[in-house]
Write an enzyme that holds these catalytic residues in place. Structure first.
Site, PDB file in Angstrom:
ATOM      1  N   GLN A   1     -14.063   7.055   3.327  1.00 47.14           N
ATOM      2  CA  GLN A   1     -14.618   7.892   2.266  1.00 47.14           C
ATOM      3  C   GLN A   1     -16.128   8.171   2.408  1.00 47.14           C
ATOM      4  O   GLN A   1     -16.597   9.250   2.007  1.00 47.14           O
ATOM      5  CB  GLN A   1     -14.333   7.265   0.902  1.00 47.14           C
ATOM      6  CG  GLN A   1     -12.839   7.071   0.629  1.00 47.14           C
ATOM      7  CD  GLN A   1     -12.570   6.173  -0.577  1.00 47.14           C
ATOM      8  OE1 GLN A   1     -13.265   6.218  -1.578  1.00 47.14           O
ATOM      9  NE2 GLN A   1     -11.534   5.352  -0.479  1.00 47.14           N
TER      10      GLN A   1
ATOM     11  N   ASP B   1     -13.797  -2.297  -4.903  1.00 49.98           N
ATOM     12  CA  ASP B   1     -14.044  -1.455  -6.082  1.00 49.98           C
ATOM     13  C   ASP B   1     -13.307  -1.937  -7.328  1.00 49.98           C
ATOM     14  O   ASP B   1     -13.752  -1.684  -8.445  1.00 49.98           O
ATOM     15  CB  ASP B   1     -13.616  -0.008  -5.787  1.00 49.98           C
ATOM     16  CG  ASP B   1     -14.520   0.690  -4.788  1.00 49.98           C
ATOM     17  OD1 ASP B   1     -15.518   0.079  -4.351  1.00 49.98           O
ATOM     18  OD2 ASP B   1     -14.217   1.847  -4.433  1.00 49.98           O
TER      19      ASP B   1
ATOM     20  N   CYS C   1     -26.637   1.485   0.220  1.00 48.44           N
ATOM     21  CA  CYS C   1     -26.397   2.888  -0.093  1.00 48.44           C
ATOM     22  C   CYS C   1     -27.231   3.740   0.850  1.00 48.44           C
ATOM     23  O   CYS C   1     -28.456   3.756   0.745  1.00 48.44           O
ATOM     24  CB  CYS C   1     -26.773   3.166  -1.546  1.00 48.44           C
ATOM     25  SG  CYS C   1     -26.242   4.785  -2.061  1.00 48.44           S
TER      26      CYS C   1
ATOM     27  N   GLU D   1       0.868  -1.197   0.000  1.00 51.55           N
ATOM     28  CA  GLU D   1       0.000   0.000   0.000  1.00 51.55           C
ATOM     29  C   GLU D   1       0.898   1.237   0.000  1.00 51.55           C
ATOM     30  O   GLU D   1       1.683   1.421   0.921  1.00 51.55           O
ATOM     31  CB  GLU D   1      -0.907  -0.013   1.239  1.00 51.55           C
ATOM     32  CG  GLU D   1      -1.587   1.303   1.581  1.00 51.55           C
ATOM     33  CD  GLU D   1      -2.518   1.835   0.484  1.00 51.55           C
ATOM     34  OE1 GLU D   1      -3.460   1.133   0.097  1.00 51.55           O
ATOM     35  OE2 GLU D   1      -2.264   2.962   0.006  1.00 51.55           O
TER      36      GLU D   1
ATOM     37  N   LYS E   1     -20.507  -0.528  -6.076  1.00 50.39           N
ATOM     38  CA  LYS E   1     -19.206  -0.509  -5.410  1.00 50.39           C
ATOM     39  C   LYS E   1     -19.285   0.311  -4.125  1.00 50.39           C
ATOM     40  O   LYS E   1     -19.292   1.548  -4.182  1.00 50.39           O
ATOM     41  CB  LYS E   1     -18.158   0.074  -6.351  1.00 50.39           C
ATOM     42  CG  LYS E   1     -17.941  -0.773  -7.610  1.00 50.39           C
ATOM     43  CD  LYS E   1     -16.911  -0.146  -8.520  1.00 50.39           C
ATOM     44  CE  LYS E   1     -16.762  -0.930  -9.823  1.00 50.39           C
ATOM     45  NZ  LYS E   1     -16.347  -2.321  -9.659  1.00 50.39           N
ATOM     46  N   THR E   2     -19.359  -0.365  -2.985  1.00 49.30           N
ATOM     47  CA  THR E   2     -19.455   0.332  -1.698  1.00 49.30           C
ATOM     48  C   THR E   2     -18.631  -0.367  -0.618  1.00 49.30           C
ATOM     49  O   THR E   2     -18.296  -1.549  -0.736  1.00 49.30           O
ATOM     50  CB  THR E   2     -20.912   0.381  -1.189  1.00 49.30           C
ATOM     51  OG1 THR E   2     -21.348  -0.957  -0.906  1.00 49.30           O
ATOM     52  CG2 THR E   2     -21.862   1.028  -2.179  1.00 49.30           C
TER      53      THR E   2
ATOM     54  N   CYS F   1     -19.990   4.151  -4.737  1.00 48.06           N
ATOM     55  CA  CYS F   1     -21.190   4.691  -4.119  1.00 48.06           C
ATOM     56  C   CYS F   1     -22.089   5.411  -5.131  1.00 48.06           C
ATOM     57  O   CYS F   1     -22.063   6.637  -5.251  1.00 48.06           O
ATOM     58  CB  CYS F   1     -20.895   5.618  -2.946  1.00 48.06           C
ATOM     59  SG  CYS F   1     -22.412   5.898  -2.001  1.00 48.06           S
TER      60      CYS F   1
ATOM     61  N   VAL G   1       2.126  -1.467  -6.566  1.00 50.26           N
ATOM     62  CA  VAL G   1       2.310  -2.520  -7.563  1.00 50.26           C
ATOM     63  C   VAL G   1       2.185  -1.919  -8.960  1.00 50.26           C
ATOM     64  O   VAL G   1       1.320  -1.076  -9.223  1.00 50.26           O
ATOM     65  CB  VAL G   1       1.260  -3.641  -7.348  1.00 50.26           C
ATOM     66  CG1 VAL G   1       1.244  -4.622  -8.518  1.00 50.26           C
ATOM     67  CG2 VAL G   1       1.539  -4.363  -6.036  1.00 50.26           C
TER      68      VAL G   1
HETATM   69  P1  FAD Z   1     -10.140   1.930  -1.426  1.00 51.26           P
HETATM   70  O1  FAD Z   1     -10.698   2.026  -0.049  1.00 51.26           O
HETATM   71  O2  FAD Z   1     -10.213   3.143  -2.291  1.00 51.26           O
HETATM   72  O3  FAD Z   1      -8.643   1.421  -1.279  1.00 51.26           O
HETATM   73  C1  FAD Z   1      -7.829   1.117  -2.377  1.00 51.26           C
HETATM   74  C2  FAD Z   1      -6.399   1.169  -1.881  1.00 51.26           C
HETATM   75  O4  FAD Z   1      -5.515   0.659  -2.898  1.00 51.26           O
HETATM   76  C3  FAD Z   1      -5.953   2.585  -1.574  1.00 51.26           C
HETATM   77  O5  FAD Z   1      -5.484   2.668  -0.249  1.00 51.26           O
HETATM   78  C4  FAD Z   1      -4.862   2.855  -2.603  1.00 51.26           C
HETATM   79  O6  FAD Z   1      -3.835   3.690  -2.119  1.00 51.26           O
HETATM   80  C5  FAD Z   1      -4.370   1.449  -2.902  1.00 51.26           C
HETATM   81  N1  FAD Z   1      -3.702   1.336  -4.192  1.00 51.26           N
HETATM   82  C6  FAD Z   1      -3.998   2.009  -5.327  1.00 51.26           C
HETATM   83  N2  FAD Z   1      -3.122   1.678  -6.293  1.00 51.26           N
HETATM   84  C7  FAD Z   1      -2.278   0.760  -5.765  1.00 51.26           C
HETATM   85  C8  FAD Z   1      -1.164   0.058  -6.282  1.00 51.26           C
HETATM   86  N3  FAD Z   1      -0.725   0.257  -7.527  1.00 51.26           N
HETATM   87  N4  FAD Z   1      -0.516  -0.808  -5.468  1.00 51.26           N
HETATM   88  C9  FAD Z   1      -0.938  -0.997  -4.186  1.00 51.26           C
HETATM   89  N5  FAD Z   1      -1.978  -0.336  -3.646  1.00 51.26           N
HETATM   90  C10 FAD Z   1      -2.638   0.531  -4.434  1.00 51.26           C
HETATM   91  N6  FAD Z   1     -19.528   3.257   0.626  1.00 51.26           N
HETATM   92  C11 FAD Z   1     -20.519   2.887   1.481  1.00 51.26           C
HETATM   93  O7  FAD Z   1     -20.584   1.713   1.850  1.00 51.26           O
HETATM   94  N7  FAD Z   1     -21.447   3.779   1.946  1.00 51.26           N
HETATM   95  C12 FAD Z   1     -21.401   5.093   1.596  1.00 51.26           C
HETATM   96  O8  FAD Z   1     -22.241   5.882   2.041  1.00 51.26           O
HETATM   97  C13 FAD Z   1     -20.382   5.517   0.712  1.00 51.26           C
HETATM   98  N8  FAD Z   1     -20.282   6.813   0.339  1.00 51.26           N
HETATM   99  C14 FAD Z   1     -19.248   7.233  -0.408  1.00 51.26           C
HETATM  100  C15 FAD Z   1     -19.126   8.586  -0.713  1.00 51.26           C
HETATM  101  C16 FAD Z   1     -18.054   9.050  -1.424  1.00 51.26           C
HETATM  102  C17 FAD Z   1     -17.971  10.510  -1.745  1.00 51.26           C
HETATM  103  C18 FAD Z   1     -17.029   8.152  -1.844  1.00 51.26           C
HETATM  104  C19 FAD Z   1     -15.824   8.657  -2.577  1.00 51.26           C
HETATM  105  C20 FAD Z   1     -17.129   6.800  -1.567  1.00 51.26           C
HETATM  106  C21 FAD Z   1     -18.243   6.322  -0.860  1.00 51.26           C
HETATM  107  N9  FAD Z   1     -18.404   4.962  -0.567  1.00 51.26           N
HETATM  108  C22 FAD Z   1     -19.436   4.552   0.246  1.00 51.26           C
HETATM  109  C23 FAD Z   1     -17.590   3.948  -1.261  1.00 51.26           C
HETATM  110  C24 FAD Z   1     -16.471   3.330  -0.434  1.00 51.26           C
HETATM  111  O9  FAD Z   1     -15.700   4.316   0.193  1.00 51.26           O
HETATM  112  C25 FAD Z   1     -15.614   2.467  -1.356  1.00 51.26           C
HETATM  113  O10 FAD Z   1     -16.455   1.559  -2.068  1.00 51.26           O
HETATM  114  C26 FAD Z   1     -14.580   1.676  -0.595  1.00 51.26           C
HETATM  115  O11 FAD Z   1     -13.689   2.535   0.070  1.00 51.26           O
HETATM  116  C27 FAD Z   1     -13.791   0.781  -1.561  1.00 51.26           C
HETATM  117  O12 FAD Z   1     -12.789   0.079  -0.877  1.00 51.26           O
HETATM  118  P2  FAD Z   1     -11.554  -0.521  -1.674  1.00 51.26           P
HETATM  119  O13 FAD Z   1     -10.664  -1.138  -0.654  1.00 51.26           O
HETATM  120  O14 FAD Z   1     -12.029  -1.322  -2.810  1.00 51.26           O
HETATM  121  O15 FAD Z   1     -10.854   0.775  -2.281  1.00 51.26           O
END
Ligand code: FAD
Length: 397
Positions: free
Chosen positions: A44, A298, A341, A36, A306-307, A164, A79
């Site tokens: 978020q 995501d 949501c 990471e 995607k949440t 979201c 990565v």
């Molecule tokens: P992320 O939490 O984004 O994490 C991905 C990680 O991968 C990051 O830390 C990043 O640095 C890392 N990464 C990126 N590239 C690389 C690489 N090359 N090598 C290694 N690591 C890397 N969800 C809900 O459930 N309810 C809500 O009400 C809601 N509201 C939202 C409102 C907003 C405005 C936003 C932006 C999002 C919202 N979400 C909500 C969605 C939720 O935040 C995401 O779906 C969730 O954070 C996704 O998790 P993730 O681990 O897939 O991605």
């Protein structure tokens, strides 16, 4: 530094940390590394309320180091390449890291540059262009909302999958409520321009949302896709996705939800489906080609919204199935597409949408969640953040 681990997790966001915590809580935890790059972790979902001035953005930020489970190695690197035939990944710092099992949880990519005029104006004072979709720009949403006294406020929803799916409209409802409370509602036109064909994919919740839009006198326009901003003239170009007709809307403020895509390093890798997202089986979360690889969150091609809420159900499924593969057992845990949501409709009101792959409601509470309620708003604003930091990220689901 050691360059081989039993389990390597790519991405330490909501999904990566939750899976790591679940595996670390096992009686015999596998030897793990999380790759990471960021030293900060963000909650978020709270950015919707930050953009509406309820919280400061700092409440969404914590040190990543505090959420790396004890015994797990954090490799602060990114990565660049997957080499699944050799069970290795390559990194920006030039490392090659080997694994027995790989979990891909790298989130998605925000494509600000895909809209001409957006990247240079979003979040910049005096432009009227703002977005809740990043830590760096979320405060500008509140600056714009609270300073607008008259004119046109536009809110967009792009024609790509987004995280979201409800967030683009939530901030529109909150802005309307704020303008109303501030006594300027009559001087402001609110336009919600969405590339989607309707307000929400699940009919039960769409019915209430359509009433909300009518009650709030929001001009909701569908199949309208933002294609360019002209910040110096404060104008936005939209293309109608069915007719191709272009409309230019002058704005005083515009909240942009940027187009999103799989991260480039995933899209161009052997792990990607045709769509570019990580190709996993929709119930087991195992990769469709490489049985020692899993994906969630995501970055995955799971056909659900995607949440973080979806990840709360995906992570235990993935962890259980990964352990089964490690022990040569059949994969029995199954994810049904659950996602949620919390559709904030104002300061103190919320519709809690919860549904599965078939877009069938799968509600947690013994009342009709399609009704706007203060209790559900309180859940989102005060309970869910605590459950995230102290429960989910610690593997306590
Ligand atoms: P992320 O939490 O984004 O994490 C991905 C990680 O991968 C990051 O830390 C990043 O640095 C890392 N990464 C990126 N590239 C690389 C690489 N090359 N090598 C290694 N690591 C890397 N969800 C809900 O459930 N309810 C809500 O009400 C809601 N509201 C939202 C409102 C907003 C405005 C936003 C932006 C999002 C919202 N979400 C909500 C969605 C939720 O935040 C995401 O779906 C969730 O954070 C996704 O998790 P993730 O681990 O897939 O991605």
């Amino acid at each position: 530094m050691q360059d081989h681990y039993q389990v390597v997790i790519v991405g330490g966001g909501s999904a990566g940390i939750t899976v790591a915590a679940l595996l670390a809580n096992e009686p015999v935890a596998p030897e793990m590394a999380i790759i990471e790059p960021s030293d900060k972790h963000y909650y978020q979902p709270i950015w919707t309320l930050v953009g509406a001035g309820v919280f400061s953005k700092e409440v969404s930020e914590r040190d990543e180091a505090d959420f790396i489970p004890p015994g797990t190695t954090w490799i602060q690197d990114a990565v660049t390449t997957f080499n699944p035939d050799h069970n290795t990944v390559s990194t920006v710092d030039g490392k090659t890291i080997g694994y027995d099992y790989l979990v891909v949880a790298a989130g998605l990519q925000l494509n600000w540059e895909a809209i001409p005029g957006l990247k240079e104006s979003v979040g910049q004072p005096g432009t009227g262009v703002c977005s809740n979709y990043s830590y760096d720009t979320v405060a500008s949403t509140w600056d714009n909302i609270r300073h607008l006294k008259s004119g046109t406020a536009v809110f967009t929803h792009p024609n790509t999958p987004i995280k979201c799916g409800g967030a683009p409209q939530k901030i529109c409802y909150l802005a309307e409520d704020y303008f109303h409370k501030a006594g300027v509602r009559d001087q402001i036109d609110l336009i919600f321009c969405s590339a989607e064909p309707k307000i929400f994919a699940v009919e039960k919740y769409a019915n209430t949302l359509n009433q909300v839009i009518e009650r709030k006198h929001i001009d909701a326009r569908f199949r309208q896709n933002l294609v360019a901003l002209h910040p110096s003239q404060r104008e936005a170009d939209f293309d109608h996705l069915d007719t191709g007709e272009r409309t230019t809307i002058p704005y005083d403020m515009i909240h942009v939800t940027p187009p999103m895509s799989p991260p480039d390093f995933i899209r161009h890798s052997p792990l990607a489906a045709d769509t570019g997202w990580v190709s996993v089986h929709q119930h087991t979360l195992q990769h469709t080609v490489y049985p020692n690889i899993f994906g969630l969150g995501d970055c995955s091609n799971l056909p659900t919204s995607k949440t973080g809420a979806a990840i709360r159900k995906q992570a235990p499924t993935l962890a259980q199935n990964l352990l089964s593969v490690m022990h040569n057992q059949p994969l029995v845990a199954s994810y049904n597409g659950y996602t949620s949501c919390p559709l904030v409709t104002g300061y103190g009101s919320l519709i809690l949408a919860e549904f599965d792959y078939d877009k069938q409601p799968e509600e947690s509470f013994p009342f009709d969640q399609s009704q706007e309620r203060y209790s559900m708003y309180a859940l989102k604003a005060y309970a869910l953040p605590k459950m995230y930091w102290h429960g989910m990220l610690r593997g306590r689901m």
